[in-house]
Enzyme design. Structure first.
Site, PDB file in Angstrom:
ATOM      1  N   GLU A  95      -4.863  -8.919 -24.802  1.00 19.47           N
ATOM      2  CA  GLU A  95      -3.841  -9.013 -23.523  1.00 19.47           C
ATOM      3  C   GLU A  95      -4.073  -8.138 -22.506  1.00 19.47           C
ATOM      4  OE1 GLU A  95       0.003 -10.905 -25.959  1.00 19.47           O
ATOM      5  OE2 GLU A  95      -0.385  -8.662 -25.931  1.00 19.47           O
ATOM      6  N   CYS A 108      -3.065  -2.978 -16.873  1.00 20.45           N
ATOM      7  CA  CYS A 108      -3.141  -2.330 -17.816  1.00 20.45           C
ATOM      8  C   CYS A 108      -3.965  -3.222 -18.691  1.00 20.45           C
ATOM      9  CB  CYS A 108      -1.736  -2.384 -18.686  1.00 20.45           C
ATOM     10  SG  CYS A 108      -1.750  -1.668 -20.250  1.00 20.45           S
ATOM     11  N   CYS A 115      -6.796  -2.209 -33.336  1.00 21.81           N
ATOM     12  CA  CYS A 115      -6.977  -0.615 -33.171  1.00 21.81           C
ATOM     13  C   CYS A 115      -6.979  -0.125 -34.477  1.00 21.81           C
ATOM     14  CB  CYS A 115      -5.845  -0.097 -32.336  1.00 21.81           C
ATOM     15  SG  CYS A 115      -6.337   1.675 -31.925  1.00 21.81           S
ATOM     16  N   CYS A 119      -1.499   4.135 -35.422  1.00 20.54           N
ATOM     17  CA  CYS A 119      -0.386   4.865 -35.046  1.00 20.54           C
ATOM     18  C   CYS A 119       0.826   4.360 -35.612  1.00 20.54           C
ATOM     19  CB  CYS A 119      -0.239   5.150 -33.472  1.00 20.54           C
ATOM     20  SG  CYS A 119      -1.674   6.165 -32.628  1.00 20.54           S
ATOM     21  N   CYS A 122       3.080   1.465 -33.278  1.00 23.20           N
ATOM     22  CA  CYS A 122       2.388   0.876 -32.339  1.00 23.20           C
ATOM     23  C   CYS A 122       2.081  -0.416 -32.858  1.00 23.20           C
ATOM     24  CB  CYS A 122       1.060   1.546 -31.841  1.00 23.20           C
ATOM     25  SG  CYS A 122       0.239   0.550 -30.790  1.00 23.20           S
ATOM     26  N   CYS A 341       4.905  -1.568 -23.424  1.00 17.40           N
ATOM     27  CA  CYS A 341       4.163  -0.400 -24.080  1.00 17.40           C
ATOM     28  C   CYS A 341       4.059  -0.836 -25.507  1.00 17.40           C
ATOM     29  CB  CYS A 341       4.317   0.918 -23.861  1.00 17.40           C
ATOM     30  SG  CYS A 341       4.212   1.388 -22.214  1.00 17.40           S
TER      31      CYS A 341
HETATM   32  N1  SAH Z   1      -5.029   4.142 -27.586  1.00 17.86           N
HETATM   33  C1  SAH Z   1      -4.611   4.571 -26.338  1.00 17.86           C
HETATM   34  C2  SAH Z   1      -4.303   3.557 -25.511  1.00 17.86           C
HETATM   35  C3  SAH Z   1      -2.700   2.779 -26.116  1.00 17.86           C
HETATM   36  S1  SAH Z   1      -1.150   2.327 -25.573  1.00 17.86           S
HETATM   37  C4  SAH Z   1      -3.581   5.634 -26.396  1.00 17.86           C
HETATM   38  O1  SAH Z   1      -3.242   5.969 -27.637  1.00 17.86           O
HETATM   39  O2  SAH Z   1      -3.529   6.440 -25.527  1.00 17.86           O
HETATM   40  C5  SAH Z   1      -0.480   3.249 -24.343  1.00 17.86           C
HETATM   41  C6  SAH Z   1       0.774   3.964 -24.779  1.00 17.86           C
HETATM   42  O3  SAH Z   1       1.732   3.362 -25.429  1.00 17.86           O
HETATM   43  C7  SAH Z   1       0.192   5.207 -26.023  1.00 17.86           C
HETATM   44  O4  SAH Z   1       1.030   6.277 -25.420  1.00 17.86           O
HETATM   45  C8  SAH Z   1       0.977   4.652 -26.905  1.00 17.86           C
HETATM   46  O5  SAH Z   1       0.985   5.711 -27.997  1.00 17.86           O
HETATM   47  C9  SAH Z   1       2.222   3.962 -26.409  1.00 17.86           C
HETATM   48  N2  SAH Z   1       2.827   3.114 -27.519  1.00 17.86           N
HETATM   49  C10 SAH Z   1       2.526   2.441 -28.447  1.00 17.86           C
HETATM   50  N3  SAH Z   1       3.305   1.875 -28.916  1.00 17.86           N
HETATM   51  C11 SAH Z   1       4.597   1.921 -28.278  1.00 17.86           C
HETATM   52  C12 SAH Z   1       5.812   1.680 -28.732  1.00 17.86           C
HETATM   53  N4  SAH Z   1       6.067   0.484 -29.726  1.00 17.86           N
HETATM   54  N5  SAH Z   1       6.770   1.825 -27.838  1.00 17.86           N
HETATM   55  C13 SAH Z   1       6.399   2.647 -26.743  1.00 17.86           C
HETATM   56  N6  SAH Z   1       5.014   3.555 -26.499  1.00 17.86           N
HETATM   57  C14 SAH Z   1       4.359   2.981 -27.613  1.00 17.86           C
END
Ligand code: SAH
Length: 367
Positions: A95, A108, A115, A119, A122, A341
């Protein structure tokens, strides 16, 4: 004998293309000419490369391709956010999201199918990991978005690119770096360095490498002011703790004028959104030029976490600001099309089977 798979020109930045053309016995400048056709003219048919000789066009057509993934779907949110699902192979789709605002438009971009970092808050992490995207599949996201939006050098619908889609860009460094180069190359998409942002959960060795290789902006997904809590939210912290991470950030900004590192901090109810967390964050970040981006947690099916309450988000922001930090709260955009996000899940088979306990999120169909 079986012919080798054709080489996709979108897999190479200018330096890589120059090497390709030299190998073909051609001049170096063919690289910038080809890039102009592909990225400015949005032309993928070699037959249209009118400043190339007939022989060269035929030679290209024999051994090379200029190809972008097929678009499976385009969804437009009521707030104007657009999400594309691109089919990168028979079982994988990724996406890309476009977020229009008053004075800018942010794209984005994803770097991996799934991944590995897992985390805990996420959706992408919850789905497991399938594979890295190629350089062509990364830059093609910009290509497709530009085409769909009618973005041109004169009418720049996309003003900023953030590597904040699916995946950890620095875990796919080899393929991400040429894509970052094409984004910023005048013969590519011509974005200013500071308008291209790499977001990372903290792969320290590659932050240091990026510092040497590409003058882009950096965003760090911090999410917690202490190691104990960050270990739970971002397991990668057990390998590179907060002190090590902030040290590499310091090096990153040292020789850059006016550069600030964006600190992403997803606010999860009762987890990391208390006043003590905000104070600790304020103290921690005194040592670094930053801007904090607070992201209200976006829920997804199967998660136990909840979004912070609005008054707690406001309280957190105010404490950060009292500590002298530039702090903004990221507006949730495109949540009606699952484009917010952390909601990007793409569409793929999870080889790690990590998603067995998570309800699969239906997002388009892969043919
Ligand atoms: N792997 C990279 C890019 C990922 S996503 C990173 O970790 O930076 C971009 C942002 O969205 C990251 O800061 C991630 O932690 C955040 N994110 C992930 N899941 C989320 C959620 N469910 N709600 C809000 N932010 C989230």
């Amino acid at each position: 004998m079986l012919k080798d798979a054709p080489i996709n020109l979108l897999d190479y930045d200018r330096q890589g293309l120059e090497a390709l053309f030299l190998e073909m016995g051609e001049q170096r400048f063919r690289a910038s000419q080809a890039m102009k056709w592909i990225y400015s003219e949005q032309q993928l048919d070699f037959a249209a490369f009118s400043n190339f000789s007939k022989t060269l066009r035929a030679q290209l057509a024999d051994d090379y391709i200029a190809q972008v993934p097929d678009m499976i779907s385009e969804k437009v949110s009521k707030d104007g956010t657009v999400k594309w699902l691109l089919k990168v192979d028979d079982v994988n789709a990724v996406e890309t999201v476009y977020i229009p605002e008053k004075n800018r438009g942010t794209l984005c971009v994803s770097s991996q199918v799934g991944c590995t970092l897992n985390c805990t808050f996420c959706a992408t992490g919850a789905q497991g990991f399938n594979r890295h995207l190629t350089t062509a599949e990364i830059i093609a996201q910009v290509w497709v978005a530009a085409k769909q939006l009618g973005h041109t050098a004169q009418d720049r619908k996309i003003t900023n690119i953030v590597m904040m889609g699916m995946g950890e860009p620095l875990a796919n460094y080899k393929n991400v770096l040429p894509a970052l180069n094409i984004m910023r190359d005048d013969f590519g998409f011509g974005f200013a360095n500071k308008r291209v942002t790499v977001s990372t959960a903290g792969l320290v060795p590659y932050i240091n490498q990026l510092n040497q290789d590409a003058d882009v902006s950096l965003a760090i997904s911090l999410h917690a002011p202490y190691d104990e809590l960050r270990n739970q939210l971002v397991p990668l912290n057990k390998k590179y703790n907060i002190a090590t991470l902030l040290d590499s950030c310091k090096n990153f900004v040292q020789n850059k004028r006016k550069a600030r590192i964006t600190i992403e901090y997803t606010l999860i109810d009762g987890m990391n959104d208390l006043p003590e967390h905000a104070h600790a964050l304020g103290k921690l970040l005194k040592q670094l030029p930053t801007k904090i981006n607070l992201i209200p947690f976006n829920p997804f099916p199967g998660t136990a976490f909840k979004q912070s309450k609005p008054q707690n988000i406001e309280r957190f922001k105010e404490i950060c600001m009292k500590h002298g930090l530039i702090t903004t709260v990221r507006k949730t955009r495109g949540d009606d099309i699952d484009a917010a996000c952390g909601q990007l899940a793409g569409d793929f088979m999870d080889r790690t089977r990590r998603s067995a306990t998570i309800k699969k999120i239906p997002l388009g169909v892969v043919a």
